[in-house]
Design a protein around this motif. Sequence first.
Motif: not given
Length: 145
Positions: A86-115
């Motif tokens: 998936l990171n390889s697939y979305y790597s092309d989309y990281r070249e522009n200003e709209f960066r797409l990041l990928v992580e494994k998701q094991e629950s419904g809660e989104i962990a990248v949100i700190e607050h």
Amino acid sequence: MKIVKRIFIILLIAIFILPVISYVGIVITNNYIADKTEKDLVSYELPTNTKLVDSVSVAAKLTGNGNGMQYFGAMLIKTDLSLDELNSYYSDYRENEFRLLVEKQESGEIAVIEHGSLVFESELSSTEDYYIVYSWGDGIDLFAD
């Protein structure tokens, strides 16, 4: 005396109504930018054998310290592909200003949100692989498209 009374009433209206109108306008604008971030994200073509399960967006102070508004869009995908694929697939989309990041998701809660917290509404099966594809939007292209 009537003119002074009218000016006083106009000033009172301006003092109480204008801040409310401004606040509502700011909230609507921020939500619009967050929704656009989500819509832009889900508009990208998914890899083969991948299904879009859910998507969310939010405008708030989500990470870090200080003032500032952050716009976040995320989609939950179900796939047999690995994180590296998936990171390889979305790597092309990281070249522009709209960066797409990928992580494994094991629950419904989104962990990248700190607050605060943000969750996907869909139920996740423990027998399938889910990933979050997300992006941090900005307000630069507010009225583009």
